[in-house]
Design a protein around this motif. Structure first.
Motif, PDB file in Angstrom:
ATOM      1  N   PHE A  12       0.521 -10.944  -3.776  1.00 57.83           N
ATOM      2  CA  PHE A  12       0.300  -9.615  -3.201  1.00 57.83           C
ATOM      3  C   PHE A  12      -0.726  -8.844  -4.033  1.00 57.83           C
ATOM      4  O   PHE A  12      -0.749  -8.971  -5.268  1.00 57.83           O
ATOM      5  CB  PHE A  12       1.616  -8.842  -3.145  1.00 57.83           C
ATOM      6  CG  PHE A  12       2.535  -9.322  -2.062  1.00 57.83           C
ATOM      7  CD1 PHE A  12       2.629  -8.617  -0.866  1.00 57.83           C
ATOM      8  CD2 PHE A  12       3.300 -10.466  -2.219  1.00 57.83           C
ATOM      9  CE1 PHE A  12       3.476  -9.046   0.139  1.00 57.83           C
ATOM     10  CE2 PHE A  12       4.142 -10.901  -1.223  1.00 57.83           C
ATOM     11  CZ  PHE A  12       4.235 -10.194  -0.032  1.00 57.83           C
ATOM     12  N   PRO A  13      -1.564  -8.034  -3.383  1.00 61.79           N
ATOM     13  CA  PRO A  13      -2.529  -7.230  -4.141  1.00 61.79           C
ATOM     14  C   PRO A  13      -1.812  -6.154  -4.943  1.00 61.79           C
ATOM     15  O   PRO A  13      -0.762  -5.657  -4.556  1.00 61.79           O
ATOM     16  CB  PRO A  13      -3.404  -6.619  -3.044  1.00 61.79           C
ATOM     17  CG  PRO A  13      -2.542  -6.600  -1.825  1.00 61.79           C
ATOM     18  CD  PRO A  13      -1.672  -7.818  -1.931  1.00 61.79           C
ATOM     19  N   THR A  14      -2.395  -5.811  -6.059  1.00 67.07           N
ATOM     20  CA  THR A  14      -1.807  -4.752  -6.896  1.00 67.07           C
ATOM     21  C   THR A  14      -2.233  -3.364  -6.436  1.00 67.07           C
ATOM     22  O   THR A  14      -1.642  -2.358  -6.848  1.00 67.07           O
ATOM     23  CB  THR A  14      -2.219  -4.954  -8.370  1.00 67.07           C
ATOM     24  OG1 THR A  14      -3.648  -4.958  -8.450  1.00 67.07           O
ATOM     25  CG2 THR A  14      -1.678  -6.281  -8.899  1.00 67.07           C
ATOM     26  N   TYR A  15      -3.265  -3.286  -5.562  1.00 67.51           N
ATOM     27  CA  TYR A  15      -3.754  -1.983  -5.094  1.00 67.51           C
ATOM     28  C   TYR A  15      -4.378  -2.133  -3.718  1.00 67.51           C
ATOM     29  O   TYR A  15      -5.044  -3.130  -3.425  1.00 67.51           O
ATOM     30  CB  TYR A  15      -4.781  -1.423  -6.081  1.00 67.51           C
ATOM     31  CG  TYR A  15      -5.473  -0.178  -5.572  1.00 67.51           C
ATOM     32  CD1 TYR A  15      -4.825   1.062  -5.592  1.00 67.51           C
ATOM     33  CD2 TYR A  15      -6.774  -0.247  -5.066  1.00 67.51           C
ATOM     34  CE1 TYR A  15      -5.460   2.205  -5.104  1.00 67.51           C
ATOM     35  CE2 TYR A  15      -7.413   0.898  -4.598  1.00 67.51           C
ATOM     36  CZ  TYR A  15      -6.753   2.131  -4.606  1.00 67.51           C
ATOM     37  OH  TYR A  15      -7.380   3.244  -4.120  1.00 67.51           O
ATOM     38  N   LEU A  16      -4.149  -1.148  -2.857  1.00 68.38           N
ATOM     39  CA  LEU A  16      -4.775  -1.093  -1.542  1.00 68.38           C
ATOM     40  C   LEU A  16      -5.361   0.308  -1.337  1.00 68.38           C
ATOM     41  O   LEU A  16      -4.651   1.318  -1.516  1.00 68.38           O
ATOM     42  CB  LEU A  16      -3.751  -1.373  -0.431  1.00 68.38           C
ATOM     43  CG  LEU A  16      -3.445  -2.833  -0.076  1.00 68.38           C
ATOM     44  CD1 LEU A  16      -2.386  -2.880   1.018  1.00 68.38           C
ATOM     45  CD2 LEU A  16      -4.690  -3.575   0.362  1.00 68.38           C
ATOM     46  N   PRO A  17      -6.645   0.409  -0.961  1.00 67.52           N
ATOM     47  CA  PRO A  17      -7.225   1.727  -0.650  1.00 67.52           C
ATOM     48  C   PRO A  17      -6.536   2.349   0.556  1.00 67.52           C
ATOM     49  O   PRO A  17      -5.946   1.649   1.382  1.00 67.52           O
ATOM     50  CB  PRO A  17      -8.692   1.401  -0.350  1.00 67.52           C
ATOM     51  CG  PRO A  17      -8.924   0.055  -0.937  1.00 67.52           C
ATOM     52  CD  PRO A  17      -7.630  -0.662  -0.884  1.00 67.52           C
ATOM     53  N   LYS A  18      -6.647   3.663   0.655  1.00 68.23           N
ATOM     54  CA  LYS A  18      -5.995   4.373   1.751  1.00 68.23           C
ATOM     55  C   LYS A  18      -6.513   3.913   3.107  1.00 68.23           C
ATOM     56  O   LYS A  18      -5.732   3.764   4.070  1.00 68.23           O
ATOM     57  CB  LYS A  18      -6.223   5.874   1.590  1.00 68.23           C
ATOM     58  CG  LYS A  18      -5.500   6.723   2.643  1.00 68.23           C
ATOM     59  CD  LYS A  18      -5.717   8.184   2.410  1.00 68.23           C
ATOM     60  CE  LYS A  18      -4.945   9.001   3.470  1.00 68.23           C
ATOM     61  NZ  LYS A  18      -5.357   8.685   4.834  1.00 68.23           N
ATOM     62  N   ASN A  19      -7.812   3.669   3.221  1.00 66.51           N
ATOM     63  CA  ASN A  19      -8.370   3.219   4.500  1.00 66.51           C
ATOM     64  C   ASN A  19      -7.756   1.898   4.939  1.00 66.51           C
ATOM     65  O   ASN A  19      -7.455   1.685   6.114  1.00 66.51           O
ATOM     66  CB  ASN A  19      -9.886   3.077   4.400  1.00 66.51           C
ATOM     67  CG  ASN A  19     -10.584   4.420   4.281  1.00 66.51           C
ATOM     68  OD1 ASN A  19      -9.990   5.460   4.599  1.00 66.51           O
ATOM     69  ND2 ASN A  19     -11.835   4.409   3.821  1.00 66.51           N
TER      70      ASN A  19
ATOM     71  N   ASP B 156      -4.308   2.507   6.212  1.00 68.18           N
ATOM     72  CA  ASP B 156      -4.323   3.107   7.543  1.00 68.18           C
ATOM     73  C   ASP B 156      -4.561   2.051   8.620  1.00 68.18           C
ATOM     74  O   ASP B 156      -3.929   2.074   9.678  1.00 68.18           O
ATOM     75  CB  ASP B 156      -5.413   4.178   7.614  1.00 68.18           C
ATOM     76  CG  ASP B 156      -5.077   5.392   6.755  1.00 68.18           C
ATOM     77  OD1 ASP B 156      -3.876   5.556   6.426  1.00 68.18           O
ATOM     78  OD2 ASP B 156      -6.004   6.148   6.407  1.00 68.18           O
ATOM     79  N   VAL B 157      -5.466   1.131   8.338  1.00 65.99           N
ATOM     80  CA  VAL B 157      -5.745   0.066   9.305  1.00 65.99           C
ATOM     81  C   VAL B 157      -4.512  -0.807   9.519  1.00 65.99           C
ATOM     82  O   VAL B 157      -4.131  -1.122  10.650  1.00 65.99           O
ATOM     83  CB  VAL B 157      -6.937  -0.789   8.833  1.00 65.99           C
ATOM     84  CG1 VAL B 157      -7.093  -2.024   9.720  1.00 65.99           C
ATOM     85  CG2 VAL B 157      -8.218   0.031   8.860  1.00 65.99           C
ATOM     86  N   LEU B 158      -3.858  -1.206   8.431  1.00 64.75           N
ATOM     87  CA  LEU B 158      -2.659  -2.043   8.540  1.00 64.75           C
ATOM     88  C   LEU B 158      -1.532  -1.294   9.230  1.00 64.75           C
ATOM     89  O   LEU B 158      -0.812  -1.858  10.072  1.00 64.75           O
ATOM     90  CB  LEU B 158      -2.206  -2.505   7.152  1.00 64.75           C
ATOM     91  CG  LEU B 158      -3.125  -3.501   6.438  1.00 64.75           C
ATOM     92  CD1 LEU B 158      -2.641  -3.753   5.020  1.00 64.75           C
ATOM     93  CD2 LEU B 158      -3.197  -4.816   7.206  1.00 64.75           C
ATOM     94  N   ARG B 159      -1.389   0.002   8.897  1.00 66.89           N
ATOM     95  CA  ARG B 159      -0.332   0.804   9.522  1.00 66.89           C
ATOM     96  C   ARG B 159      -0.548   0.883  11.024  1.00 66.89           C
ATOM     97  O   ARG B 159       0.394   0.756  11.822  1.00 66.89           O
ATOM     98  CB  ARG B 159      -0.312   2.185   8.892  1.00 66.89           C
ATOM     99  CG  ARG B 159       0.871   3.036   9.325  1.00 66.89           C
ATOM    100  CD  ARG B 159       0.871   4.386   8.638  1.00 66.89           C
ATOM    101  NE  ARG B 159       1.095   4.239   7.192  1.00 66.89           N
ATOM    102  CZ  ARG B 159       0.179   4.493   6.276  1.00 66.89           C
ATOM    103  NH1 ARG B 159      -1.049   4.862   6.635  1.00 66.89           N
ATOM    104  NH2 ARG B 159       0.456   4.331   4.989  1.00 66.89           N
ATOM    105  N   LYS B 160      -1.797   1.065  11.429  1.00 65.73           N
ATOM    106  CA  LYS B 160      -2.120   1.149  12.855  1.00 65.73           C
ATOM    107  C   LYS B 160      -1.857  -0.189  13.542  1.00 65.73           C
ATOM    108  O   LYS B 160      -1.326  -0.252  14.650  1.00 65.73           O
ATOM    109  CB  LYS B 160      -3.582   1.549  13.034  1.00 65.73           C
ATOM    110  CG  LYS B 160      -3.983   1.778  14.493  1.00 65.73           C
ATOM    111  CD  LYS B 160      -5.422   2.256  14.580  1.00 65.73           C
ATOM    112  CE  LYS B 160      -5.822   2.488  16.048  1.00 65.73           C
ATOM    113  NZ  LYS B 160      -7.221   2.932  16.166  1.00 65.73           N
TER     114      LYS B 160
END
Length: 347
Positions: free
Chosen positions: A295-302, A305-309
């Motif tokens: 798993f990545p240790t960090y994900l940008p907000k953008n 948002d894409v994954l959430r959508k």
């Protein structure tokens, strides 16, 4: 007054070795069949076994003839050494089995006389039975490559071997044993080389037994006829798919596309790419691919948002094709992030 072993076997004191064996054979058969009927038969059967154990051994018999049962069980001091006291092990069935080769009271007792055991003549002129030494066992580690292809493995052993025609002198010699390895041979298989142990005029050489073991492999783990491999994938690869490259034991490179979503516990089974099956050569078991998701240790907000959508739209659609929706959204996001000057001109 001590026990009279000759009286127990009902034979005269001058009886020879064969007379002793005949007497024990007849009495052991008679009282072994009656063991279940009364306890007296059990006691007599034990005395018969002890009498045979003493009189069938030249040294014990000689001590008994000179000092009687009390002297035999007390121990005899001599000028050179002390002869330890004799104690019967107390289990007449052990004596019975050593004599007949079975505990059955209905065994073919005459077979012992028709096929007598090998005898060894000692320096004092007496004879004793040549018994076989206990087997010598060695582990035999095999690589998965050796198991897959089979072949012949050479092992060097050292043993005592006769050096003269009379078979009275021995010395240490080396010998090469050729061990045949069948493709797909399984762990804990015993490969037996009869009577390759130390040679001894008073004993039959032991069997040398090699017991196979699988040597650990840097890539694969063997599970029966299957091979297991663990692969590290990123979360992106786990969700969007990837291709796993495997270098097989038989020197091939195969590429396995992973199109399913890789979740914890997911396995990809590739049929016919495992270990050779011993009984069905050249058929092979399966290759089982297991995954470790990094798993990545960090994900940008953008990105979040894409994954959430994507997950939201997948839920609205009832969950079917969830990973396909996410694939399209991530791809669209990547396209939008490309610099306008680098975009291809419209068709």
């Amino acid at each position: 007054m001590g026990i009279d072993y000759y009286g127990i076997l009902q034979i005269p004191k001058h009886s020879n070795d064969l007379d002793i064996k005949k007497a024990y054979r007849n009495l052991a058969l008679e009282f072994n069949k009656g063991l279940l009927e009364n306890k007296e038969a059990q006691q007599v059967f034990t005395l018969i076994g002890e009498a045979y154990d003493v009189l069938s051994c030249p040294q014990k018999r000689a001590i008994f003839d000179q000092y009687g049962e009390e002297g035999l069980k007390r121990g005899i001091p001599t000028v050179d050494k002390y002869i330890p006291a004799y104690h019967y092990h107390g289990d007449p069935m052990i004596t019975y089995k050593d004599f007949f080769g079975t505990t059955s009271p209905y065994a073919d007792l005459l077979d012992f006389l028709k096929n007598p055991p090998l005898l060894y003549k000692m320096a004092d002129g007496n004879q004793c039975i040549r018994k076989k030494q206990e087997p010598i066992k060695h582990p035999l580690q095999l690589t998965l490559h050796e198991i897959f292809f089979g072949g012949v493995k050479k092992m060097k052993i050292q043993r005592l071997a006769f050096t003269n025609a009379e078979k009275s002198c021995t010395e240490i010699k080396e010998k090469i044993l050729n061990i045949s390895i069948k493709p797909g041979i399984r762990p804990n298989t015993e490969i037996i080389f009869p009577e390759e142990g130390d040679q001894n005029p008073a004993q039959i050489p032991a069997d040398v037994i090699f017991i196979t073991e699988d040597r650990p492999h840097e890539t694969f783990v063997r599970d029966g006829d299957n091979l297991i491999i663990e692969v590290d994938v990123t979360l992106e690869e786990a969700l969007l798919g990837t291709t796993v490259t495997v270098n097989t034991i038989d020197h091939r490179t195969i590429r396995i596309p992973i199109t399913d979503v890789v979740y914890p516990g997911y396995e990809k089974i590739v049929e016919g790419e495992g270990m050779v099956i011993l009984e069905q050569y050249p058929n092979k078991g399966d290759l089982i691919i297991r995954f470790n998701i990094n798993f990545p240790t960090y994900l940008p907000k953008n990105s979040k948002d894409v994954l959430r959508k994507g997950f939201h739209l997948a839920r609205l659609g009832g969950g079917a094709g969830q990973h396909e929706v996410i694939n399209k959204l991530v791809l669209a996001d990547k396209i939008l992030r490309v610099d306008p000057d680098e975009r291809l001109p419209p068709m």
